[in-house]
Structures are given as structure tokens and as C-alpha cells.
Design a protein around this motif. Structure first.
Motif, mmCIF file in Angstrom:
data_model
loop_
_atom_site.group_PDB
_atom_site.id
_atom_site.type_symbol
_atom_site.label_atom_id
_atom_site.label_comp_id
_atom_site.label_asym_id
_atom_site.label_seq_id
_atom_site.Cartn_x
_atom_site.Cartn_y
_atom_site.Cartn_z
ATOM 1 N N GLY A 3 0.823 -1.204 0.000
ATOM 2 C CA GLY A 3 0.000 0.000 0.000
ATOM 3 C C GLY A 3 0.852 1.246 0.000
ATOM 4 N N TRP A 4 0.213 2.377 -0.282
ATOM 5 C CA TRP A 4 0.904 3.668 -0.239
ATOM 6 C C TRP A 4 1.360 3.958 1.183
ATOM 7 C CZ3 TRP A 4 1.948 4.869 -4.991
ATOM 8 C CH2 TRP A 4 1.043 4.575 -6.022
ATOM 9 N N ASP A 5 2.273 4.909 1.355
ATOM 10 C CA ASP A 5 2.947 5.058 2.653
ATOM 11 C C ASP A 5 2.038 5.468 3.799
ATOM 12 O OD1 ASP A 5 3.034 8.103 2.565
ATOM 13 O OD2 ASP A 5 4.363 7.681 0.889
ATOM 14 N N GLU A 6 0.790 5.902 3.513
ATOM 15 C CA GLU A 6 -0.136 6.209 4.610
ATOM 16 C C GLU A 6 -0.516 4.973 5.423
ATOM 17 O OE1 GLU A 6 -1.426 9.439 1.573
ATOM 18 O OE2 GLU A 6 -0.376 7.521 1.564
ATOM 19 N N ILE A 7 -0.258 3.779 4.885
ATOM 20 C CA ILE A 7 -0.582 2.586 5.669
ATOM 21 C C ILE A 7 0.290 2.490 6.917
ATOM 22 C CG2 ILE A 7 -1.389 1.333 3.637
ATOM 23 C CD1 ILE A 7 1.176 -0.333 3.730
ATOM 24 N N ARG A 8 1.296 3.347 7.006
ATOM 25 C CA ARG A 8 2.129 3.394 8.209
ATOM 26 C C ARG A 8 1.402 4.044 9.385
ATOM 27 N NH1 ARG A 8 7.271 2.828 8.419
ATOM 28 N NH2 ARG A 8 7.469 4.537 9.903
ATOM 29 N N GLU A 9 0.358 4.821 9.094
ATOM 30 C CA GLU A 9 -0.331 5.574 10.146
ATOM 31 C C GLU A 9 -0.897 4.634 11.206
ATOM 32 O OE1 GLU A 9 -3.268 8.008 8.290
ATOM 33 O OE2 GLU A 9 -1.820 9.134 7.104
ATOM 34 N N GLY A 10 -0.551 4.886 12.445
ATOM 35 C CA GLY A 10 -1.062 4.080 13.546
ATOM 36 C C GLY A 10 -0.334 2.770 13.747
ATOM 37 N N GLY A 11 0.718 2.529 12.965
ATOM 38 C CA GLY A 11 1.474 1.284 13.097
ATOM 39 C C GLY A 11 1.268 0.385 11.901
ATOM 40 N N LEU A 12 2.245 -0.470 11.627
ATOM 41 C CA LEU A 12 2.229 -1.299 10.430
ATOM 42 C C LEU A 12 2.646 -2.714 10.778
ATOM 43 C CD1 LEU A 12 1.844 -1.122 7.329
ATOM 44 C CD2 LEU A 12 4.279 -0.586 7.157
ATOM 45 N N SER A 13 1.945 -3.698 10.219
ATOM 46 C CA SER A 13 2.304 -5.092 10.455
ATOM 47 C C SER A 13 3.656 -5.404 9.826
ATOM 48 C CB SER A 13 1.231 -6.022 9.885
ATOM 49 O OG SER A 13 1.254 -5.971 8.489
ATOM 50 N N LYS A 14 4.336 -6.380 10.364
ATOM 51 C CA LYS A 14 5.725 -6.651 9.977
ATOM 52 C C LYS A 14 5.868 -7.108 8.531
ATOM 53 C CE LYS A 14 5.759 -11.464 11.594
ATOM 54 N NZ LYS A 14 6.473 -12.473 12.400
ATOM 55 N N ASP A 15 4.820 -7.698 7.949
ATOM 56 C CA ASP A 15 4.935 -8.267 6.609
ATOM 57 C C ASP A 15 4.464 -7.329 5.499
ATOM 58 O OD1 ASP A 15 5.947 -10.700 7.559
ATOM 59 O OD2 ASP A 15 3.927 -11.442 7.985
ATOM 60 N N ALA A 16 3.929 -6.163 5.857
ATOM 61 C CA ALA A 16 3.403 -5.247 4.847
ATOM 62 C C ALA A 16 4.536 -4.597 4.056
ATOM 63 C CB ALA A 16 2.545 -4.178 5.506
ATOM 64 N N THR A 17 4.280 -4.356 2.775
ATOM 65 C CA THR A 17 5.224 -3.674 1.898
ATOM 66 C C THR A 17 4.714 -2.276 1.609
ATOM 67 O OG1 THR A 17 5.902 -5.777 0.906
ATOM 68 C CG2 THR A 17 6.374 -3.774 -0.349
ATOM 69 N N VAL A 18 5.630 -1.311 1.643
ATOM 70 C CA VAL A 18 5.255 0.098 1.536
ATOM 71 C C VAL A 18 5.683 0.667 0.187
ATOM 72 C CG1 VAL A 18 5.674 2.418 2.476
ATOM 73 C CG2 VAL A 18 5.361 0.463 4.021
ATOM 74 N N MET A 19 4.761 1.415 -0.439
ATOM 75 C CA MET A 19 5.055 2.159 -1.653
ATOM 76 C C MET A 19 5.145 3.631 -1.247
ATOM 77 S SD MET A 19 3.201 1.632 -5.336
ATOM 78 C CE MET A 19 3.985 0.057 -5.686
ATOM 79 N N SER A 20 6.344 4.175 -1.266
ATOM 80 C CA SER A 20 6.598 5.498 -0.693
ATOM 81 C C SER A 20 6.423 6.587 -1.758
ATOM 82 C CB SER A 20 8.020 5.546 -0.120
ATOM 83 O OG SER A 20 8.238 6.733 0.597
ATOM 84 N N TRP A 21 5.300 7.327 -1.684
ATOM 85 C CA TRP A 21 4.977 8.296 -2.736
ATOM 86 C C TRP A 21 5.087 9.750 -2.285
ATOM 87 C CZ3 TRP A 21 0.957 11.924 -3.075
ATOM 88 C CH2 TRP A 21 -0.002 11.880 -2.071
ATOM 89 N N ARG A 22 4.823 10.043 -1.024
ATOM 90 C CA ARG A 22 4.807 11.452 -0.588
ATOM 91 C C ARG A 22 6.215 12.026 -0.451
ATOM 92 N NH1 ARG A 22 0.892 11.186 4.564
ATOM 93 N NH2 ARG A 22 2.225 9.352 4.919
ATOM 94 N N GLY A 23 7.184 11.223 -0.694
ATOM 95 C CA GLY A 23 8.596 11.555 -0.558
ATOM 96 C C GLY A 23 9.324 10.258 -0.281
ATOM 97 N N GLU A 24 10.549 10.355 0.170
ATOM 98 C CA GLU A 24 11.322 9.158 0.494
ATOM 99 C C GLU A 24 11.272 8.812 1.978
ATOM 100 O OE1 GLU A 24 14.869 8.800 -2.664
ATOM 101 O OE2 GLU A 24 15.111 10.486 -1.284
#
Length: 529
Positions: free
Chosen positions: A373-394
Motif C-alpha cells: 500500500g501507499w505510505d499512509e498505511i504506516r499511520e497508527g502502526g504497520l504489520s511486519k509483513d506489509a510492503t510500503v510504496m513510498s509516494w509522498r517523498g522518500e
């Protein structure tokens, strides 16, 4: 599937001879040793293969016929002529990369060797470029080549504006030409739902249609023309099958819990219906809207059902769930959502976003798929296996890699091909239909991008899977406009994703690009110059 017909718009017969050999290959190979002489195709040329490589051989046969007007014959391995043959050879894997290949060309033969069909295919694409720019002749050389990153992608938004599948196939063919291997297909939005879900027909009978669209040059206006449509499951399965022949993985995106206006308009129970002024509709203007999925069990069952059908169509390891730009206002207003937050001991609406992503991930895990998912999926914590697509910056990508998450770098200032590739004033002087989203990303800026930030250690940088460019379609209404925004920038992206960062030289790249741009033009591509 008629591959030959699809390739007809991709390759054109070339005539004449070059005065000098051209080694114009994009992306630049890892190692290139130039030798004397050249291999010349003729009516007696054969391609020697084993049965496992017939797909790759037939693609090259069709391309050669379009370049030279010669129908090259296939021959089984072990029946080798003395000279004038092209041989595909599978070798035992000595390295981890299945995409690595060796291409050896002399006056009598061409040998492409790799440990997989994928590697053979990439070798054939390098050969194809050499044949094209040298008018049917392949200059003698030895190329040892392998990619820098495993994720080399392009994204296409078909939710704001749809495009014919025949044109998308054409685009996939050019992606493969430049050794890009991932096609991120953005299928749902506030402005339209584009994938048939058989269990929920209103998603397309209602959600696929908006009443109007902003015209070029008037972002807060309407053209009052109904717009919409969707792709059937059979159409998408056909697209997946075609992509697989080109060794491209299609990663579908169902954007949630935000960007869900079209879905909630189709099935209002999915939304926060207990708030004041609840009136979901398929949106006819661009922007971010407050309609988010409600945290009801019926909603999670709907998500499960939708993703079940998505996974039946798309066999990709990853399923993209968006997760971006999910406003929290409706959750903060909804009595049901507030009670849900309290009942589940969640800190706030940001923690509810994290809960949502976690529930979706569990659904995908049961289907043996991975969440991205896009990097907002980091909000509130992220599960260890999730992959991040960093769009708002690096920053989101850097933080995720440091935490041990895999990352695809897609920062807006380097990879958004819906931005202008020439100064805005200069483009708009050509007409309102040259309007773009905004920003300015010339090809040189893309070329100099390094997806591995300096802040990461060697170990952390291993979590950078690669990069991709985005084509958001608010201001891309037609296929010729899409080509104008994508070409030739796609060539620079491919070199960023495939080639070594230490060998970058924009001036040298530009020289090679001149030859490649001729191939774009001969294929009728509406490229920016």
C-alpha cells in the motif's frame, strides 16, 4: 491471442544500412564487450530452442518479420545448422537472479543463454533493440546483463479515465522492450469503479458511472457528459495472460478505506451512514473526498468477497490496497465508528486506519497474498509483513526500510509522469489539452534518481525492491495523451530500475535515446520531444 497483430504497432520494417554499428540499448547493460563484424538476418536464419522457450521464440519471430520482412523458422535444440542461427540456451542457475542473461553475437551465430525463460526473454529484447537500430543487422558483441532491482514498474490509473485494452497491451509491450516487469493497475476511485465483481453488480452498474467530468483548463467546472465503463473479468484475465507472455506481473489496486465514494454510492451500507449529510455519489470532480469505509463486519465481509474475485483474476504475489488519503472526519463524527474505536481499545481514528489495514492483510494472507500500500498505511502502526510504496517523498520508505519492511520507491518529485515534462507555461501555450496535474519532472531529473537513499545502510537498502512511475489520469483523457506523458520518460525510468547507478551518464544516455526514439516514432507513438 494475436501477438503478431499487437506487435504490428510496436515494430516497423526498416530499410537501408547504417554507416556505423549502433549499440543503442536501453536500459544500459551491465557489461558490453564490442567485437568486430556483425550477424545479418536472411531467409535461411533459424532460431534453435527447446520446447520450454517457444513463447519467447515466437515473440522474437514476429518482431524479426516486422523488422526485416523475413519469417524466421524455429528448430529444435540439437538440430543446429553450421551458421546463421539464433540459439536460446537454458543453463543451470549459478546465481540467484532468474533475470540475468548473456548475449553473444558473432558473424555466424547469436547465442542467448540464461537460467530461465525470463532471462532468455530479456536477452531477446536486447537483441531486438540492436536489430532495430542497425536495420536488421546485429553488431558483434558479448553482453552480460542483470537488473539492479526486482521491481521495475509502471502504474496506470484507469479509474479517472479508462483506456482500451488493445492500447494497454501496446503499452505492456513497450514496457517489456525496456525490461520493466511490473504493471500496477489502479482500478477503483471516488470517480469510478472499473472492475467487474460478480457478487456485487452495483459496483459497475452504479459505481462505474459519473455524471460529469472537469474539462481541460477548468478544474472546478463540469462538461455535463456522463462518463464511465468497466472491464469484465474475462477481459482482465486476457490482459493478465498477455502480460505473462511478456514476463510482466500485473498488480491490481483496490483503494481502501478511503477513495471509496463510488463503492459506497453503490452500496451505502459500506459507509458511515449514521453521520449528518450522508449522501455518497460517484464523484465528478477531482480531489480527495471524505467517504471512507465504515468499520462494520459487513464491510469486512464485502472486502473479503471483493478480494476473492480480484485474486481469481490476478495471480500476482502482491495485492495493492491503496491506503492513501483516507480522511478521518467521518470516523470522528460517526457514533458507530467512535464506539468501535473504544470497544477495540484503539487510541484514535489513526489507529482505526491501522486496524483496517491489519484486517485487510489478514484477509489477503488467507488467500496466500501479500499486502502492499501507499505510505499512509504506516499511520497508527504497520504489520511486519506489509510492503510500503513510498509516494509522498522518500521519508516513509526510509523509515519502513529501517524497520525491516520491503519498499518500492515512488516519490512524487521523481516518478509522477502525470506532471509536466516541460515548463507549464510552455506546455499550456500549445493548448488547454496540454494541461497536466502540475509539477515539472523532465527526463533528466528522472534519469538521475537513485531509489536507494543515502540514509540507508547496506543491510537496510536490501529492503528497497525497486521503483516505478505513476500515470494518474485526471488530465490524461486519451491514449495519445498518455503516450505523450510516458514517452520517452519511460526509457529513463527503465535505466534507473535496471542499470548500475555508478555508470550513469545522461549525455551518453541521450545519444542512445535518439536511436530508441526513432523506434517510438516508427511505431506511431505520440512522444514528447
Amino acid at each position: 491471442m494475436n501477438i503478431k497483430k499487437t506487435c504490428a504497432v510496436f515494430c516497423f520494417a526498416l530499410t537501408g544500412m547504417l554507416n556505423a554499428q549502433h549499440y543503442s540499448i536501453i536500459p544500459q547493460p551491465t557489461n558490453l564487450q564490442i567485437n568486430k563484424g556483425s550477424f545479418s538476418l536472411n531467409k535461411d536464419t533459424q532460431i534453435i530452442i527447446d520446447p520450454h522457450l517457444e513463447n519467447e521464440a515466437l515473440l522474437l519471430v514476429n518482431d524479426i518479420e516486422l523488422i526485416k520482412g523475413i519469417k524466421v523458422e524455429l528448430a529444435k535444440a540439437g538440430i543446429a545448422p553450421v551458421s546463421n542461427f539464433i540459439k536460446f540456451q537454458l543453463i543451470k542457475p549459478l546465481i540467484k537472479s532468474t533475470e540475468e542473461y548473456t548475449l553473444s553475437i558473432d558473424e555466424k551465430s547469436i547465442l542467448i543463454s540464461a537460467s530461465s525463460a525470463q532471462g532468455i526473454f530479456y536477452g531477446s529484447q536486447t537483441l531486438l533493440q540492436l536489430l532495430q537500430v542497425n536495420h536488421g543487422m546485429a553488431p558483434a558483441c558479448i553482453i552480460n546483463d542483470k537488473p539492479r532491482f526486482s521491481w521495475r514498474g509502471m502504474h496506470l490509473d484507469v479509474a479517472r479515465h479508462m483506456f482500451p485494452l488493445k492500447d494497454i497491451k501496446k503499452f505492456l509491450r513497450w514496457m517489456a522492450y525496456h525490461k520493466l516487469n511490473t504493471f500496477h493497475l489502479h482500478l477503483t476511485e471516488d470517480q469510478g469503479w472499473r472492475i467487474e465483481i460478480k457478487k456485487y453488480p452495483k459496483l459497475t452498474s452504479t459505481g462505474a458511472w459519473r455524471r460529469s467530468t472537469p474539462p481541460y483548463g477548468a478544474r472546478k467546472s463540469d462538461n455535463n457528459i456522463k462518463y464511465g465503463g468497466f472491464y469484465t473479468q474475462d477481459q482482465l484475465k486476457d490482459l493478465v495472460a498477455y502480460a505473462q507472455k511478456l514476463h510482466i506481473t500485473i498488480v491490481p489496486e483496490i483503494d481502501m478505506p478511503g477513495h471509496m465514494s463510488a463503492a459506497i454510492a453503490s452500496y451505502p451500507y459500506l459507509g458511515n451512514s449514521d453521520i449528518q449529510y450522508f449522501n455518497p455519489q460517484v464523484m465528478n470532480r477531482w480531489g480527495v473526498y471524505p467517504y471512507t469505509l465504515a468499520p462494520k463486519e459487513k464491510t469486512f465481509q464485502w472486502i473479503d468477497d471483493v478480494l476473492s474475485e480480484v485474486c481469481e483474476i490476478f495471480p500476482s504475489k502482491y495485492i495493492h490496497i491503496g491506503g492513501d488519503e483516507a480522511p478521518k472526519e467521518q470516523w470522528q463524527e460517526s457514533d458507530f465508528a467512535k464506539a468501535f474505536i473504544k470497544k477495540n481499545n484503539l487510541k484514535d481514528s489513526h489507529a482505526l486506519q491501522s486496524y483496517f489495514i491489519s484486517r485487510i492483510e489478514k484477509i489477503l494472507q488467507k488467500k496466500k497474498r501479500k499486502l502492499i500500500g501507499w505510505d499512509e498505511i504506516r499511520e497508527g502502526g504497520l504489520s511486519k509483513d506489509a510492503t510500503v510504496m513510498s509516494w509522498r517523498g522518500e521519508e516513509g520508505g526510509i523509515a519502513s526500510a529501517k524497520e525491516g519492511h520491503d519498499v518500492v520507491m515512488t516519490p512524487i518529485k521523481f516518478t509522477y509522469f502525470n506532471f509536466y515534462q516541460a515548463p507549464e507555461k510552455e506546455q499550456l501555450a500549445k493548448g488547454k489539452n496540454f494541461e497536466a496535474f502540475g509539477g515539472f519532472i523532465p527526463i533528466e531529473k528522472i534519469y538521475h534518481y537513485n531509489p536507494v537513499p543515502a540514509e540507508l545502510s547496506t543491510k537496510e537498502s536490501q529492503h528497497i525492491l525497486g521503483t516505478q512511475a505513476q500515470l494518474w489520469s485526471e488530465y490524461i483523457k486519451t491514449w495519445d495523451r498518455l503516450e505523450y506523458m510516458a514517452f520517452p520518460r519511460i526509457a529513463a525510468l527503465s535505466e534507473v530500475a535496471w542499470s548500475s547507478n555508478t555508470k550513469k551518464d545522461f549525455n551518453e544516455f541521450s545519444k542512445r535515446l535518439k536511436d530508441i526514439k526513432l523506434q517510438y516514432k516508427r511505431a506511431g507513438i505520440n512522444l514528447y520531444e
